[in-house]
Design a protein around this motif. Structure first.
Motif, PDB file in Angstrom:
ATOM      1  N   ARG A 203       0.833  -1.214   0.000  1.00 34.54           N
ATOM      2  CA  ARG A 203       0.000   0.000   0.000  1.00 34.54           C
ATOM      3  C   ARG A 203       0.864   1.259   0.000  1.00 34.54           C
ATOM      4  NH1 ARG A 203      -1.447   3.186   4.092  1.00 34.54           N
ATOM      5  NH2 ARG A 203      -0.733   1.669   5.659  1.00 34.54           N
ATOM      6  N   LEU A 204       1.865   1.302   0.871  1.00 32.81           N
ATOM      7  CA  LEU A 204       2.675   2.502   0.989  1.00 32.81           C
ATOM      8  C   LEU A 204       3.546   2.745  -0.242  1.00 32.81           C
ATOM      9  CD1 LEU A 204       3.818   2.252   4.716  1.00 32.81           C
ATOM     10  CD2 LEU A 204       2.220   3.904   3.749  1.00 32.81           C
ATOM     11  N   LEU A 205       4.092   1.682  -0.810  1.00 34.65           N
ATOM     12  CA  LEU A 205       4.997   1.824  -1.950  1.00 34.65           C
ATOM     13  C   LEU A 205       4.269   1.735  -3.291  1.00 34.65           C
ATOM     14  CD1 LEU A 205       8.167  -0.161  -0.806  1.00 34.65           C
ATOM     15  CD2 LEU A 205       7.503   2.219  -0.363  1.00 34.65           C
ATOM     16  N   GLU A 206       2.961   1.490  -3.229  1.00 34.93           N
ATOM     17  CA  GLU A 206       2.132   1.436  -4.445  1.00 34.93           C
ATOM     18  C   GLU A 206       2.634   0.384  -5.422  1.00 34.93           C
ATOM     19  OE1 GLU A 206       1.855   5.405  -6.002  1.00 34.93           O
ATOM     20  OE2 GLU A 206       1.133   6.240  -4.114  1.00 34.93           O
ATOM     21  N   VAL A 207       2.855  -0.811  -4.879  1.00 36.83           N
ATOM     22  CA  VAL A 207       3.273  -1.956  -5.693  1.00 36.83           C
ATOM     23  C   VAL A 207       2.296  -3.098  -5.446  1.00 36.83           C
ATOM     24  CG1 VAL A 207       5.713  -1.303  -5.661  1.00 36.83           C
ATOM     25  CG2 VAL A 207       4.822  -2.819  -3.881  1.00 36.83           C
ATOM     26  N   PRO A 208       2.225  -4.082  -6.353  1.00 40.00           N
ATOM     27  CA  PRO A 208       1.323  -5.217  -6.142  1.00 40.00           C
ATOM     28  C   PRO A 208       1.695  -6.017  -4.890  1.00 40.00           C
ATOM     29  CG  PRO A 208       2.034  -5.103  -8.437  1.00 40.00           C
ATOM     30  CD  PRO A 208       2.889  -4.136  -7.677  1.00 40.00           C
ATOM     31  N   LEU A 209       0.712  -6.553  -4.238  1.00 35.74           N
ATOM     32  CA  LEU A 209       0.946  -7.425  -3.095  1.00 35.74           C
ATOM     33  C   LEU A 209       1.835  -8.590  -3.508  1.00 35.74           C
ATOM     34  CD1 LEU A 209       0.138  -8.015  -0.123  1.00 35.74           C
ATOM     35  CD2 LEU A 209      -1.745  -9.398  -1.038  1.00 35.74           C
ATOM     36  N   LEU A 210       2.806  -8.938  -2.654  1.00 37.07           N
ATOM     37  CA  LEU A 210       3.751 -10.032  -2.872  1.00 37.07           C
ATOM     38  C   LEU A 210       4.742  -9.760  -4.004  1.00 37.07           C
ATOM     39  CD1 LEU A 210       1.450 -13.176  -2.424  1.00 37.07           C
ATOM     40  CD2 LEU A 210       2.805 -11.956  -0.713  1.00 37.07           C
ATOM     41  N   SER A 211       4.882  -8.495  -4.427  1.00 34.44           N
ATOM     42  CA  SER A 211       5.919  -8.176  -5.417  1.00 34.44           C
ATOM     43  C   SER A 211       7.273  -8.107  -4.706  1.00 34.44           C
ATOM     44  CB  SER A 211       5.616  -6.858  -6.109  1.00 34.44           C
ATOM     45  OG  SER A 211       5.546  -5.800  -5.172  1.00 34.44           O
ATOM     46  N   PRO A 212       8.388  -8.305  -5.420  1.00 35.65           N
ATOM     47  CA  PRO A 212       9.706  -8.316  -4.781  1.00 35.65           C
ATOM     48  C   PRO A 212      10.083  -6.950  -4.202  1.00 35.65           C
ATOM     49  CG  PRO A 212       9.787  -9.328  -6.953  1.00 35.65           C
ATOM     50  CD  PRO A 212       8.467  -8.643  -6.853  1.00 35.65           C
ATOM     51  N   ILE A 213      10.638  -6.950  -3.007  1.00 32.07           N
ATOM     52  CA  ILE A 213      11.176  -5.747  -2.389  1.00 32.07           C
ATOM     53  C   ILE A 213      12.531  -6.080  -1.783  1.00 32.07           C
ATOM     54  CG2 ILE A 213       8.897  -4.774  -1.852  1.00 32.07           C
ATOM     55  CD1 ILE A 213       9.468  -5.663   1.097  1.00 32.07           C
ATOM     56  N   LEU A 214      13.292  -5.038  -1.441  1.00 34.79           N
ATOM     57  CA  LEU A 214      14.543  -5.210  -0.705  1.00 34.79           C
ATOM     58  C   LEU A 214      14.291  -4.848   0.753  1.00 34.79           C
ATOM     59  CD1 LEU A 214      17.177  -3.663  -3.149  1.00 34.79           C
ATOM     60  CD2 LEU A 214      16.716  -6.075  -2.716  1.00 34.79           C
ATOM     61  N   HIS A 215      14.578  -5.785   1.624  1.00 37.87           N
ATOM     62  CA  HIS A 215      14.374  -5.601   3.065  1.00 37.87           C
ATOM     63  C   HIS A 215      15.732  -5.337   3.692  1.00 37.87           C
ATOM     64  CE1 HIS A 215      12.492  -6.343   7.035  1.00 37.87           C
ATOM     65  NE2 HIS A 215      13.656  -6.884   7.342  1.00 37.87           N
ATOM     66  N   TYR A 216      15.885  -4.122   4.232  1.00 36.50           N
ATOM     67  CA  TYR A 216      17.168  -3.685   4.783  1.00 36.50           C
ATOM     68  C   TYR A 216      17.055  -3.534   6.297  1.00 36.50           C
ATOM     69  CZ  TYR A 216      20.656  -0.135   6.182  1.00 36.50           C
ATOM     70  OH  TYR A 216      21.640   0.569   6.830  1.00 36.50           O
TER      71      TYR A 216
END
Length: 249
Positions: A203-216
């Motif tokens: 929701r916050l990043l305006e990307v599809p649910l379960l799309s790849p992200i980088l977790h830092y």
């Protein structure tokens, strides 16, 4: 014409001087106020400011020019490029200024802040505390307004008492702790891993649910080995990359 005034740093002789200078200047440029002038001081003035040779300064400026953050004009001088793209890859060679530079240069919105019991997943880092101060921020591209990452910081309460919320809108937490609060930062441990976007991140990043992200996850320590801050940041996977360079000794 008034020149842009970069921050000062204490150089670490174990790391390349040109790299430390370029990262410090990069962080200053990306964290500048819109009212700050775009013209940089001369090479000689910058070299004197950082306490390095003109040759070292020239190498640092070339790094920023190659990245597109500055432009150099014969006889006119060196200027900050106002349309330079944010969120570009950053080389990390081990300096705190590299972390500051990586976190700088975006529009920041403070979503919420307060105090909370120490979350179980970071309890090992704060064994002496029952609660921590929390700050949740959303960062967006200055030019497009596109959200790029959201960050939660868990900070020791005694440090949080000296944090001005307005500083967190302009500067990364690392810079606020070091340069505003005066915390004794000894080292930062970074972990970056691939994950799938949960509902809040999507929701916050305006990307599809379960799309790849980088977790830092970044843990900031003082000289006594105490954790001062634990940062958990979720980056859009299509906007960021991290490169770590190991130098032979």
């Amino acid at each position: 014409m008034t020149s842009f005034a970069p921050d000062s740093i204490v150089l670490n002789r174990k790391l390349p001087l040109w790299y430390q200078v370029s990262q410090s200047l990069r962080a200053s440029i990306l964290g500048r106020s819109p009212r700050d002038p775009l013209r940089l001081p001369t090479e000689e003035q910058l070299a004197g400011h950082y306490g390095v040779s003109v040759l070292t300064m020239r190498q640092a400026l070339k790094e920023l020019e190659d990245e597109g953050l500055i432009t150099r004009h014969r006889r006119r001088g060196t200027f900050i490029e106002p349309s330079a793209r944010r969120g570009t890859p950053v080389r990390l060679l081990g300096s705190v200024d590299a972390i500051v530079a990586q976190q700088s240069g975006m529009t920041t919105e403070l979503l919420d802040h307060g105090r909370t019991p120490v979350p179980a997943e970071i309890a090992d880092h704060f064994p002496d505390l029952g609660e921590v101060a929390t700050y949740h921020r959303l960062r967006s591209d200055e030019k497009t307004g596109e959200p790029t990452n959201h960050a939660r910081n868990y900070v020791r309460p005694e440090l949080a008492e000296r944090i001005d919320r307005e500083d967190l809108v302009r500067w990364p937490m690392t810079k606020v702790l070091r340069d505003v609060v005066g915390a004794d930062i000894s080292r930062i441990t970074d972990t970056v891993e691939a994950r799938l976007a949960d509902p809040e991140t999507a929701r916050l990043l305006e990307v599809p649910l379960l799309s790849p992200i980088l977790h830092y996850t970044g843990i900031t320590f003082d000289a006594a080995g105490r954790a001062l801050d634990v940062a958990v940041i979720h980056y859009r996977g299509d906007r960021f990359s991290f490169t770590v360079t190991l130098e032979a000794t």
